[in-house]
Design a protein around this motif. Structure first.
Motif, PDB file in Angstrom:
ATOM      1  N   ARG A  72       1.330  -1.084   0.080  1.00 16.05           N
ATOM      2  CA  ARG A  72       0.105   0.289  -0.121  1.00 16.05           C
ATOM      3  C   ARG A  72       0.529   1.026  -0.087  1.00 16.05           C
ATOM      4  NH1 ARG A  72      -4.733  -0.997  -1.543  1.00 16.05           N
ATOM      5  NH2 ARG A  72      -5.734  -3.261  -0.475  1.00 16.05           N
ATOM      6  N   VAL A  73       0.121   2.969   0.025  1.00 23.25           N
ATOM      7  CA  VAL A  73       0.865   3.575  -0.649  1.00 23.25           C
ATOM      8  C   VAL A  73       1.287   4.204   0.854  1.00 23.25           C
ATOM      9  CG1 VAL A  73       1.071   5.983  -1.214  1.00 23.25           C
ATOM     10  CG2 VAL A  73       0.255   3.626  -2.873  1.00 23.25           C
ATOM     11  N   THR A  74       2.772   4.128   1.403  1.00 19.43           N
ATOM     12  CA  THR A  74       3.116   4.826   2.543  1.00 19.43           C
ATOM     13  C   THR A  74       3.492   5.530   2.490  1.00 19.43           C
ATOM     14  OG1 THR A  74       3.516   1.873   3.009  1.00 19.43           O
ATOM     15  CG2 THR A  74       4.261   3.563   4.725  1.00 19.43           C
ATOM     16  N   LEU A  75       4.199   6.479   3.110  1.00 21.97           N
ATOM     17  CA  LEU A  75       4.684   8.010   3.029  1.00 21.97           C
ATOM     18  C   LEU A  75       5.807   7.817   4.344  1.00 21.97           C
ATOM     19  CD1 LEU A  75       0.909   9.041   3.169  1.00 21.97           C
ATOM     20  CD2 LEU A  75       2.115  10.482   1.651  1.00 21.97           C
ATOM     21  N   VAL A  76       6.369   8.725   4.287  1.00 23.68           N
ATOM     22  CA  VAL A  76       8.075   8.001   4.272  1.00 23.68           C
ATOM     23  C   VAL A  76       8.567   9.239   4.674  1.00 23.68           C
ATOM     24  CG1 VAL A  76       9.839   5.933   5.152  1.00 23.68           C
ATOM     25  CG2 VAL A  76       8.182   5.297   3.864  1.00 23.68           C
ATOM     26  N   HIS A  77       9.294   9.460   6.318  1.00 19.87           N
ATOM     27  CA  HIS A  77       9.720  10.705   6.450  1.00 19.87           C
ATOM     28  C   HIS A  77      11.139  10.197   6.038  1.00 19.87           C
ATOM     29  CE1 HIS A  77      11.295  14.097   8.577  1.00 19.87           C
ATOM     30  NE2 HIS A  77      10.752  14.630   8.054  1.00 19.87           N
ATOM     31  N   ARG A  78      11.831  11.403   5.938  1.00 17.41           N
ATOM     32  CA  ARG A  78      13.419  11.757   5.545  1.00 17.41           C
ATOM     33  C   ARG A  78      14.231  10.416   6.661  1.00 17.41           C
ATOM     34  NH1 ARG A  78      16.391  14.964   1.560  1.00 17.41           N
ATOM     35  NH2 ARG A  78      18.362  14.352   1.954  1.00 17.41           N
ATOM     36  N   ARG A  79      13.604  11.069   8.034  1.00 18.37           N
ATOM     37  CA  ARG A  79      14.199  10.994   9.117  1.00 18.37           C
ATOM     38  C   ARG A  79      14.609   8.983   9.154  1.00 18.37           C
ATOM     39  NH1 ARG A  79      12.446   8.642  13.732  1.00 18.37           N
ATOM     40  NH2 ARG A  79       9.924   8.633  13.660  1.00 18.37           N
ATOM     41  N   LEU A  80      13.853   8.332   8.212  1.00 16.62           N
ATOM     42  CA  LEU A  80      14.077   6.685   8.042  1.00 16.62           C
ATOM     43  C   LEU A  80      14.769   6.523   7.083  1.00 16.62           C
ATOM     44  CD1 LEU A  80      10.488   5.832   9.400  1.00 16.62           C
ATOM     45  CD2 LEU A  80      12.291   6.382  10.720  1.00 16.62           C
ATOM     46  N   TRP A  81      14.336   7.149   5.972  1.00 11.74           N
ATOM     47  CA  TRP A  81      15.815   7.150   5.030  1.00 11.74           C
ATOM     48  C   TRP A  81      16.664   5.635   5.353  1.00 11.74           C
ATOM     49  CZ3 TRP A  81      14.701  11.610   1.013  1.00 11.74           C
ATOM     50  CH2 TRP A  81      13.539  11.998   1.099  1.00 11.74           C
ATOM     51  N   PRO A  82      17.990   6.667   6.216  1.00 15.29           N
ATOM     52  CA  PRO A  82      18.953   5.687   5.844  1.00 15.29           C
ATOM     53  C   PRO A  82      18.866   4.386   6.668  1.00 15.29           C
ATOM     54  CG  PRO A  82      18.850   7.941   7.011  1.00 15.29           C
ATOM     55  CD  PRO A  82      17.355   8.158   6.889  1.00 15.29           C
ATOM     56  N   ALA A  83      17.516   4.076   7.721  1.00 13.72           N
ATOM     57  CA  ALA A  83      17.523   2.671   7.835  1.00 13.72           C
ATOM     58  C   ALA A  83      16.824   1.925   6.971  1.00 13.72           C
ATOM     59  CB  ALA A  83      16.309   2.806   8.641  1.00 13.72           C
ATOM     60  N   LEU A  84      16.199   2.487   5.781  1.00 15.01           N
ATOM     61  CA  LEU A  84      15.665   1.876   4.473  1.00 15.01           C
ATOM     62  C   LEU A  84      16.599   1.097   3.927  1.00 15.01           C
ATOM     63  CD1 LEU A  84      12.281   3.072   4.104  1.00 15.01           C
ATOM     64  CD2 LEU A  84      12.282   1.099   5.046  1.00 15.01           C
ATOM     65  N   VAL A  85      17.477   1.773   3.434  1.00 16.18           N
ATOM     66  CA  VAL A  85      18.231   2.376   3.111  1.00 16.18           C
ATOM     67  C   VAL A  85      19.931   1.015   3.161  1.00 16.18           C
ATOM     68  CG1 VAL A  85      20.691   2.875   2.423  1.00 16.18           C
ATOM     69  CG2 VAL A  85      18.439   4.556   1.445  1.00 16.18           C
ATOM     70  N   ARG A  86      19.554   0.827   5.155  1.00 16.85           N
ATOM     71  CA  ARG A  86      20.677  -0.139   5.635  1.00 16.85           C
ATOM     72  C   ARG A  86      19.973  -1.126   5.370  1.00 16.85           C
ATOM     73  NH1 ARG A  86      22.644  -2.932   6.746  1.00 16.85           N
ATOM     74  NH2 ARG A  86      24.385  -3.266   9.069  1.00 16.85           N
ATOM     75  N   LEU A  87      19.190  -1.245   5.276  1.00 19.51           N
ATOM     76  CA  LEU A  87      18.070  -2.813   4.933  1.00 19.51           C
ATOM     77  C   LEU A  87      17.611  -2.832   4.069  1.00 19.51           C
ATOM     78  CD1 LEU A  87      16.782  -2.327   8.823  1.00 19.51           C
ATOM     79  CD2 LEU A  87      18.202  -3.369   8.312  1.00 19.51           C
TER      80      LEU A  87
END
Length: 141
Positions: free
Chosen positions: A65-80
């Protein structure tokens, strides 16, 4: 009212394991389409404002589903990133064309990720990155 910054990520309108923008704006659960809700215009405005922010990316991350993700979590997504299907990390852009049609385009991961976010991700341990994400995204690798 809880914000995207506080939560880190919110569903746009779908029900799921994390809150959604439509019901936060409406202040109540919505039965059926949010378009027909009395707060529909407000919901539309908030979703568009969030999507237009340079600090927000829209992904199909939580249950497709469309999920809005704030920039503060982008590094975690990249790392994982290896824990996710690459399609779920593609940034999506939705627009209404002049003819009234709805068009969605995607920018593949990591093409949408700024260089400084990649650097931040490299400094996170896997455990630190996992701790930033909601429970629904911390499943086994």
């Amino acid at each position: 009212m809880p914000t995207l910054v506080e939560h880190g990520m919110l569903l746009a309108s779908a029900r799921g394991p994390i809150p959604n923008v439509a019901e936060i704006v409406a202040g109540e659960p919505i039965k059926g389409s949010w378009w027909g809700h009395p707060a529909g215009h407000d919901i539309f405005g908030v979703l568009n404002d969030l999507a237009a922010s340079p600090d927000v990316v829209r992904l199909r991350l939580v249950r497709g589903r469309v999920t809005l993700v704030h920039r503060r979590l982008w590094p975690a997504l990249v790392r994982l990133e290896d824990r996710f299907d690459p399609a779920t990390l593609a940034a999506i852009d939705e627009e209404h064309t002049p003819s009234g049609r709805h068009r969605t385009t995607a920018t593949a991961f990591p093409d949408w990720v700024p260089a400084e976010v990649m650097q931040e991700a490299s400094r996170l341990s896997e455990d630190e990155a996992l701790a930033l994400l909601p429970d629904c995204l911390r499943g086994p690798s």
